[in-house]
Write an enzyme that holds these catalytic residues in place. Structure first.
Site, PDB file in Angstrom:
ATOM      1  N   LYS A  53      24.984  -4.419 -27.575  1.00  0.00           N
ATOM      2  CA  LYS A  53      24.166  -5.237 -28.488  1.00  0.00           C
ATOM      3  C   LYS A  53      22.667  -5.105 -28.243  1.00  0.00           C
ATOM      4  CE  LYS A  53      25.175  -9.371 -25.801  1.00  0.00           C
ATOM      5  NZ  LYS A  53      26.284 -10.311 -25.568  1.00  0.00           N
TER       6      LYS A  53
ATOM      7  N   ARG B 189      30.462 -22.090 -23.582  1.00  0.00           N
ATOM      8  CA  ARG B 189      30.099 -21.346 -24.786  1.00  0.00           C
ATOM      9  C   ARG B 189      31.413 -21.157 -25.525  1.00  0.00           C
ATOM     10  NH1 ARG B 189      26.957 -15.590 -25.015  1.00  0.00           N
ATOM     11  NH2 ARG B 189      29.094 -14.844 -25.081  1.00  0.00           N
TER      12      ARG B 189
END
Ligand SMILES: *Cc1c(COP(=O)(O)O)cnc(C)c1O
Length: 354
Positions: free
Chosen positions: A37, A132
């Site tokens: 990413k 998360r």
């Protein structure tokens, strides 16, 4: 292209980092998913990681996944963020595996996979304390059972992600929990799991600590490969390069200025209150790069260069040397946050080097 600002990306150093980590983890039976990413799914960097031995390529964004897919990289491609339900068809088309936390999304993946006559593999993410993404452990079995029964979907394994939202470290307890959950799921679904993905670059210390790693057989590594650091304390990893990627920026102003501003002081452009420590006059230089392109907190200058602030388009530094020439370049090392922003800024050139 060699203009500034630009990132110079040394592919040999990235290869070395990836290869070294792949080899070290292979000893423990752990495969590496190269997380792309921060490179926007760069096919050139992906090829380097594959040559270095990563077993798959991972990314959190479907656009980057598509870019890698279209480059015909001959690698498994993994979507490591829970798919947007509205993108389910694209996920089926471009990703071999996706990480999931919502059964509703997995049902939609099943519908789209059936339509496309494809098999899609699903890895379930478990919440183990960092808060998360992740299915609560108590709900995992029921999600796993339904996943196994959905047409055109295969349960690939389970995984977890720590140290991202709350800074919770991977340790003997949470990692043993992941192994235990893998065993429980295998018993309840009566099928074996291929992948137990223990985490990200923050898992390296635990992995090399000599503790029992249980059934963890995969890690997803981005920062450790690109920046050569573990991410709990940002210590350099032994024998890895921490300078594979360098930012170059051009000097557009250099003057002796007072260290203290004059006039009534209110907020700055970004609402940050400036603190002044020095007295007298200083040598101040402005570089043509700004908050649009980098995270100023995440840059480290050369010796004698101190970063003292930034606005959208200006990076302001103090220097010991007061004749930095207009048009000359200064270099900076980047942390992950600065790297992410620089890589995604269209204003910053990316120069791949050997
Ligand atoms: C970004 C990400 C990673 C890679 O993290 P690094 O700290 O760069 O190694 C791994 N897993 C998930 C789910 C991610 O989003």
């Amino acid at each position: 292209m060699s203009g500034a600002p630009r990132l110079e990306i040394n592919l040999d150093k990235i290869y070395h980092n990836a290869h070294t980590l792949v080899q070290r983890l292979e000893h423990s039976g752990i495969s590496v998913t190269g997380v792309m990413k921060a490179t926007l799914g760069s096919p050139d960097i992906a090829k380097v990681l594959l040559r270095a031995g990563v077993s798959s390529l991972g990314d959190s964004r479907i656009e980057n996944i598509e870019r890698m897919y279209n480059a015909n990289l001959d690698s498994e491609i993994v979507l490591i963020r829970s798919p947007m339900i509205t993108q389910a068809a694209r996920v089926i088309k471009y990703a071999d595996i996706s990480f999931n936390t919502e059964i509703e999304v997995i049902r939609q993946l099943s519908i789209e996979a059936k339509k496309a006559e494809r098999i899609h593999r699903v890895l379930l993410m478990v919440e183990l304390g960092d808060l998360r993404e992740g299915i609560m452990p108590d709900d995992l079995i029921s999600v796993a059972l339904e996943t196994c029964y959905l047409p055109n979907i295969v349960l690939e394994g389970i995984g977890t992600n720590l140290a991202c939202h709350s800074g919770v470290s991977p340790d003997a307890n949470n990692m043993a929990m992941l192994t235990e959950l893998a065993n429980v799921i295998e018993t309840s679904t009566n099928q074996s799991l291929n992948t137990i993905s223990g985490g990200n670059s923050a898992n390296l210390n635990w992995t090399f600590s000599g503790e029992d790693i249980g059934r963890v057989n995969n890690l997803r590594l981005g920062e450790a490969i690109l920046l050569g650091r573990e991410t709990l304390n940002r210590q350099a990893i032994a024998d890895l390069h921490t300078d594979a990627i360098t930012l170059f920026a051009e000097v557009i102003e250099t003057k002796i200025k007072p260290s203290k501003p004059s006039g009534n002081i209110a907020q700055t452009a970004f609402g940050i209150k400036r603190t002044v420590t020095k007295h007298g006059r200083i040598s101040q230089t402005i570089l043509a790069v700004g908050i649009q392109d980098i995270d100023p907190e995440g840059l480290r200058g050369e010796r004698g260069i101190n970063i003292c602030g930034a606005s959208s388009d200006h990076l302001i530094v103090e220097s010991e040397d007061n004749n930095l020439l207009i048009g000359s370049e200064l270099t900076f090392q980047l942390n992950y946050s600065a790297l992410l922003r620089a890589m995604t800024s269209p204003f910053i050139g990316k120069m791949l080097k050997h």
